[in-house]
Motif scaffolding. Structure first.
Motif, PDB file in Angstrom:
ATOM      1  N   ALA A 106       9.385   1.316   5.903  1.00  0.00           N
ATOM      2  CA  ALA A 106       8.395   0.073   5.912  1.00  0.00           C
ATOM      3  C   ALA A 106       7.425   0.292   4.797  1.00  0.00           C
ATOM      4  O   ALA A 106       7.273  -0.669   4.004  1.00  0.00           O
ATOM      5  N   ARG A 107       6.956   1.513   4.354  1.00  0.00           N
ATOM      6  CA  ARG A 107       6.289   1.752   3.177  1.00  0.00           C
ATOM      7  C   ARG A 107       6.885   1.202   1.966  1.00  0.00           C
ATOM      8  O   ARG A 107       6.404   0.685   1.136  1.00  0.00           O
ATOM      9  N   GLN A 108       8.296   1.537   1.489  1.00  0.00           N
ATOM     10  CA  GLN A 108       8.945   1.097   0.493  1.00  0.00           C
ATOM     11  C   GLN A 108       9.190  -0.355   0.326  1.00  0.00           C
ATOM     12  O   GLN A 108       8.784  -0.899  -0.508  1.00  0.00           O
ATOM     13  N   GLU A 109       9.509  -1.055   1.647  1.00  0.00           N
ATOM     14  CA  GLU A 109       9.360  -2.599   1.526  1.00  0.00           C
ATOM     15  C   GLU A 109       8.156  -3.180   1.188  1.00  0.00           C
ATOM     16  O   GLU A 109       8.051  -4.024   0.270  1.00  0.00           O
ATOM     17  N   ALA A 110       6.912  -2.507   1.781  1.00  0.00           N
ATOM     18  CA  ALA A 110       5.763  -3.054   1.378  1.00  0.00           C
ATOM     19  C   ALA A 110       5.319  -2.850   0.039  1.00  0.00           C
ATOM     20  O   ALA A 110       4.890  -3.640  -0.830  1.00  0.00           O
ATOM     21  N   ALA A 111       5.602  -1.515  -0.520  1.00  0.00           N
ATOM     22  CA  ALA A 111       5.522  -1.287  -1.845  1.00  0.00           C
ATOM     23  C   ALA A 111       6.299  -2.341  -2.829  1.00  0.00           C
ATOM     24  O   ALA A 111       5.569  -2.833  -3.863  1.00  0.00           O
ATOM     25  N   LEU A 112       7.538  -2.391  -2.731  1.00  0.00           N
ATOM     26  CA  LEU A 112       8.384  -3.333  -3.295  1.00  0.00           C
ATOM     27  C   LEU A 112       7.853  -4.765  -3.348  1.00  0.00           C
ATOM     28  O   LEU A 112       7.909  -5.474  -4.427  1.00  0.00           O
ATOM     29  N   THR A 113       7.343  -5.092  -2.334  1.00  0.00           N
ATOM     30  CA  THR A 113       6.798  -6.553  -2.197  1.00  0.00           C
ATOM     31  C   THR A 113       5.532  -6.520  -3.035  1.00  0.00           C
ATOM     32  O   THR A 113       5.453  -7.509  -3.635  1.00  0.00           O
TER      33      THR A 113
END
Length: 392
Positions: free
Chosen positions: A343-350
């Protein structure tokens, strides 16, 4: 304000003002055998004590609880499954899908053009759904089905007690949940026969202390990870888009110092916790803050309220990246979210993708929040995008 207003229309529109009035009184009784924990110290204490606050909700007579391992398990079963999931759900697997996720983020953002576009349907729904599907190893042709199936599973979990009124919506959700289970079970059998570099194959191969997961367990875990891995992240992403669309200054700060992205994401998780109330059942009489909750009572554990408790952190309703103690948005203790890193990775990529493409983004209409007490996010969020000169 009475405790029962926790379930009233005001709280369904915006939980936090209601929490603020009820917080500071210890456990709040909201029904004959139902309680809500709203203070940080009580929430953390309940999450840290699974022997007293059980996650096994099978007594609630909802079929979804019985078919959702890990989330609704207690030790030793939870310990066994969590260990096997840990062997399969690794940082390496998340890293492997990251380049693909970056490409997907770019594709979805570009498809919305300059807007106005509803970022919920255009990005926040499809991005995490495709992310968890790719990680699990679900073929891309089925990705469109997965979002509806995850919503179906969630609907049954909240509305599907066996004595519930048989509505068309509930029956449709039950059919979708059954289709999801059957599809994943067939896919697990395929991965047993022909392993690939995906999470289902990893779960099929995982072994700890001489035990392995049965096909039915893997399929059920796949359903849990599917639901938990996209519905909650959809809400996190919607809150991030809303924040960036409401603050040009924050966009400017993040572009100047991208090291702030991670702490900003943590603050959004704290401020807008996607999951507000995980549930527990007391296994014995338990005293919290001078109040005794009897054995066998249903307890709503208020993550969102705890994260806004001024005793835990001063000035809790303000965005202050990097200044807070750890939040409880992903839970605490043995049930800390297994997908937190994803979830953190998806948020950061976004956020990186937004900063790469846009000079600013702005709300064009009033956002529409999801109604309900259990979660926090947006149902509709329409934005307009201005491309950076070098990105045009």
């Amino acid at each position: 304000m009475t405790p029962h207003e926790l379930f009233g229309p005001a709280a369904r529109r915006d939980q936090f003002p209601v929490y603020a009035v009820l917080r500071g009184k210890g456990p709040v009784q909201v029904g004959p055998t139902r309680w809500a924990l709203l203070d940080h110290q009580d929430v953390r204490a309940a999450l840290a004590d699974p022997s007293a606050f059980s996650s096994d909700l099978s007594s609630q007579d909802n079929p979804m609880f019985a078919s959702s391992p890990l989330i609704f398990d207690d030790p030793p079963q939870h310990t066994r499954i969590r260990r096997l999931v840990g062997h399969a759900f690794t940082a390496r697997q998340v890293a492997v899908v990251s380049p693909w996720l970056s490409t997907l983020a770019a594709t979805l953002l570009d498809a919305m053009g300059s807007g106005p576009a509803d970022v919920i349907s255009g990005y926040c729904d499809p991005f995490p759904t495709s992310a968890i599907a790719r990680l699990l190893g679900v073929p891309s042709a089925a990705h469109g089905l997965l979002k509806q199936w995850s919503l179906d599973r969630t609907y049954v979990a909240y509305h599907g007690n066996r004595d519930a009124r048989r509505t068309p919506a509930l029956e449709a959700a039950e059919r979708g949940s059954a289709e999801c289970a059957a599809y994943l079970l067939e896919l697990v059998a395929e991965r047993r026969a022909r392993p690939q570099e995906d999470l289902l194959s990893g779960l099929a191969a995982a072994e700890a202390e001489g035990t392995r997961l049965a096909d039915e367990e893997i399929a059920a875990l796949g359903g849990v990870l599917l639901s938990a891995g996209n519905v909650t992240t959809t809400r996190l992403l919607s809150s991030l888009f809303h924040l960036l669309g409401s603050s040009a200054d924050l966009m400017h700060r993040l572009r100047g110092d991208r090291a702030l992205i991670a702490p900003v994401i943590e603050e959004v998780l704290r401020l807008e916790s996607p999951v507000q109330f995980p549930a527990r059942i007391t296994t014995r009489d338990v005293e919290l803050s001078g109040t005794t909750i009897p054995a066998g009572h249903f307890v709503m554990v208020g993550l969102g309220s705890a994260n806004h408790d001024g005793v835990y952190s001063p000035d809790p309703d303000c965005l202050r990246p990097g200044e807070r103690p750890p939040h409880l948005a992903f839970g605490y203790g043995i049930h800390f979210c297994a997908g937190a890193a994803l979830a953190r990775q998806e948020a950061a990529l976004t956020v990186h993708s937004i900063l790469d493409r846009y000079d600013r983004i702005e709300l064009t209409t009033a956002p529409v929040r999801e109604e309900g007490l259990a979660h926090r996010g947006y149902a509709h969020l329409v934005l307009r995008f201005w491309a950076r000169p070098e990105a045009e």
